[in-house]
Design an enzyme around this catalytic site. Structure first.
Site, PDB file in Angstrom:
ATOM      1  N   LYS A   1       0.858  -1.187   0.000  1.00 24.68           N
ATOM      2  CA  LYS A   1       0.000   0.000   0.000  1.00 24.68           C
ATOM      3  C   LYS A   1       0.890   1.231   0.000  1.00 24.68           C
ATOM      4  CE  LYS A   1      -1.816   2.931   2.848  1.00 24.68           C
ATOM      5  NZ  LYS A   1      -1.891   4.115   1.989  1.00 24.68           N
TER       6      LYS A   1
ATOM      7  N   GLY B   1      -5.024   3.346  -1.607  1.00 25.41           N
ATOM      8  CA  GLY B   1      -6.112   3.727  -0.706  1.00 25.41           C
ATOM      9  C   GLY B   1      -5.601   4.390   0.543  1.00 25.41           C
TER      10      GLY B   1
ATOM     11  N   GLY C   1      -4.908   5.000   4.677  1.00 19.60           N
ATOM     12  CA  GLY C   1      -4.346   4.201   5.765  1.00 19.60           C
ATOM     13  C   GLY C   1      -5.387   3.495   6.610  1.00 19.60           C
ATOM     14  N   PRO C   2      -6.373   4.249   7.139  1.00 21.59           N
ATOM     15  CA  PRO C   2      -7.326   3.595   8.035  1.00 21.59           C
ATOM     16  C   PRO C   2      -8.180   2.516   7.360  1.00 21.59           C
ATOM     17  CG  PRO C   2      -7.321   5.972   8.357  1.00 21.59           C
ATOM     18  CD  PRO C   2      -6.495   5.707   7.135  1.00 21.59           C
TER      19      PRO C   2
ATOM     20  N   VAL D   1      -7.314   0.694   3.793  1.00 19.00           N
ATOM     21  CA  VAL D   1      -6.463  -0.328   3.152  1.00 19.00           C
ATOM     22  C   VAL D   1      -5.306  -0.735   4.073  1.00 19.00           C
ATOM     23  CG1 VAL D   1      -4.901  -0.728   1.211  1.00 19.00           C
ATOM     24  CG2 VAL D   1      -7.141   0.320   0.831  1.00 19.00           C
ATOM     25  N   GLY D   2      -4.684   0.244   4.731  1.00 22.85           N
ATOM     26  CA  GLY D   2      -3.569  -0.074   5.634  1.00 22.85           C
ATOM     27  C   GLY D   2      -4.029  -0.979   6.771  1.00 22.85           C
TER      28      GLY D   2
ATOM     29  N   CYS E   1      13.372  10.974   7.007  1.00 23.34           N
ATOM     30  CA  CYS E   1      13.275  10.416   8.362  1.00 23.34           C
ATOM     31  C   CYS E   1      14.585  10.593   9.115  1.00 23.34           C
ATOM     32  CB  CYS E   1      12.907   8.943   8.301  1.00 23.34           C
ATOM     33  SG  CYS E   1      14.038   7.969   7.298  1.00 23.34           S
TER      34      CYS E   1
END
Ligand code: NAD
Length: 476
Positions: free
Chosen positions: A175, A206, A208-209, A211-212, A284
């Site tokens: 994803k 899609g 996160g909430p 598909v993830g 990061c």
């Protein structure tokens, strides 16, 4: 100037070796430099994840039965196919996240094939089977890997998972981030063109909430490999515990660049500013806290001001631009809020500041910023800003420098500048997964990953491949 508009319109999911269009709602991909929609992807569902997991499970036995050498050969082909499409990858990422085209070519587009090649080169170095006393210890694939990635280096973040997972014989459902999903399609096509079998690499677009979370909870997914924020990493850990999945987490950072009093200050300033500001600070491992001796602070500030003047902010399509916009208007609001917070907390602004960049008010351009006299417990010294904002903190002695360097919840990377033996001593005391001494080069074969709330697990090199294996002992 280069045209950064992509030619794609709607890029569907990629399941079992072909595009899967849904015909349902879509998510627009917006160019942060001017607000235009460059393409759309499906707003995927849990049912789409089911189909992709079914394809990955079906492909698993055949793929796992191939030899590491065969898989390494196909990964090398994949690297070559991506290499054929460097310019397309660069313009796509530049349009999605506003990366300057020069950085997009040499960072975003050129690194992933180099990573893939370095992983393929490890095929003979992994202990696939070892005799330990009367045991045969073998390494097998974990199974179906769910990979969830962020937008800041879209192709690189998935390649650091895909190449090692494939070498170890796993299949994958990916994803991508909804903000920068378009190179996942190029990657899937390159895998097909390289001869990697259908179903081995699948992509579901899609949110996160939806598909993830479907990936993190799916009983057909054996491992979740996640790169993204610490907040979402915690949520994924909880969700994946329901089926006791293996979880690898590459999370946020607030990395320190420690400058010792005998350092080459010009080098320390040049490298630290580049680390803090490159990709608009959306890295990061950016060294966002420069920890300097109090007695040399003023010299360092003068050098920072001079170095900052060389950074041109502008249109990402312009070959001379060094800093483009941040990746979205939401990101602009967030970063600008931190700059205002830094001023409110009493930090001294020496470069940049809040507000839009004059002449670039139409896009998500942040003013690259340097704060001095930042307290170690200030919000801007503790929280990940993910924008071009460097905080300079001062210390009295080496002990104090180490304490400040270790004083956040994060521990991803870091740097030390100074006499090499002394710098090594300080590096060993830093609670962080990587440290560069005097601006040493990035090493593709060295493990990369976090201490503390920067995550667990390692990517790159041999450990990065072993992360995607199960270990079985057979006594005889
Ligand atoms: P994010 O955590 O918001 O999103 C990352 C991915 O997780 C996206 O694909 C997103 O759609 C998905 N996601 C969001 N909510 C989810 C949920 N509830 N369940 C499952 N998946 C969900 O991060 P971001 O804003 O895309 O990226 C920036 C963050 O990533 C920064 O914190 C940065 O430090 C971190 N990062 C870490 C590394 C590393 O190697 N340690 C590398 C790059 C970025």
């Amino acid at each position: 100037m280069t045209d950064t508009k992509t030619t794609q319109s709607v890029a569907g999911h990629w399941i079992d070796g072909r595009e899967a269009r849904t015909g349902g709602p879509v998510i627009d991909v917006v160019n942060p430099a001017d607000g235009t929609v460059v393409a759309s992807v499906p707003d995927g569902t849990a049912e789409d994840v089911d189909k992709a997991v079914a394809a990955a499970r079906a492909a698993l036995p055949g793929w796992a039965a191939t030899s590491p050498a065969e898989r390494a050969g196909l990964i090398q082909h994949l690297a070559a196919r991506l290499g054929d499409r460097t310019e397309e990858i660069a313009t796509t990422i530049s349009a999605e996240i506003g990366a300057p085209i020069s950085l997009a070519r040499f960072g975003h587009a050129a690194l992933p094939p180099a990573v893939a090649s370095s992983v393929a080169g490890l095929a003979d170095e992994i202990p696939w089977a070892e005799e330990v006393g009367n045991s045969l210890v073998i390494r097998e694939p974990v199974g179906v890997v769910g990979a969830i990635t962020p937008w800041n280096f879209p192709l690189q973040q998935i390649m650091t998972k895909l190449a090692p997972a494939l070498l170890a014989g796993n299949t994958m459902v990916h994803k991508p981030a909804e903000l920068a999903p378009l190179t996942a399609r190029i990657l899937a096509e390159a895998a097909r063109d390289a001869g990697i079998p259908d179903g081995v690499f699948n992509v579901v677009h899609g949110r996160g909430p939806v598909v993830g979370e479907a990936i993190a909870t799916h009983p057909g997914v054996d491992m979740v490999s996640f790169t993204g924020s610490t907040a979402v990493g915690k949520r994924i850990s909880v969700l994946a515990s329901g089926t006791v999945k293996r979880v690898a987490l590459e999370l946020g950072g607030k990395s320190a660049s420690v400058v010792l009093d005998d350092a080459d200050l010009g080098l320390a300033v040049e490298r630290t500013l580049a680390s803090a500001w490159t990709n608009s600070g959306q890295v990061c491992g950016a060294w966002t806290r420069m920890i300097v001796p109090a007695a040399r602070r003023d010299e360092i500030v003068d050098l920072l001001k001079a170095a900052a003047a060389a950074y041109s902010v502008g249109d990402p399509a312009d070959e001379t631009t060094r800093i483009g916009p941040v990746a979205s208007e939401t990101q602009w609001q967030r970063v600008n809020g931190y700059i205002e917070r830094g001023i409110a907390e009493g930090a001294r602004l020496v470069v940049g500041g809040p507000g839009r960049v004059p002449g670039l008010e139409h896009g998500a351009y942040v003013r690259p910023t340097v704060f001095v006299d930042v307290a170690p417990d200030a919000v801007i010294a503790q929280e990940e800003i993910f924008g071009p904002v460097l905080s300079v903190l001062t210390y009295e002695d080496e002990e104090d420098a180490v304490t400040i360097a270790n004083s956040t919840i994060y521990g991803l990377v870091g740097a030390v500048f100074g006499e090499p033996e002394r710098a090594l001593r300080v590096a060993k005391r830093m609670r962080t997964g990587q440290v560069d001494i005097n601006g040493a080069q990035f090493n593709f074969l060295a493990p990369f990953g976090g201490y503390k709330q920067s995550g667990h697990g390692r990517e790159f090199g041999r450990l990065g491949v072993e992360e995607f294996t199960e270990v079985k002992s057979i006594q005889r």
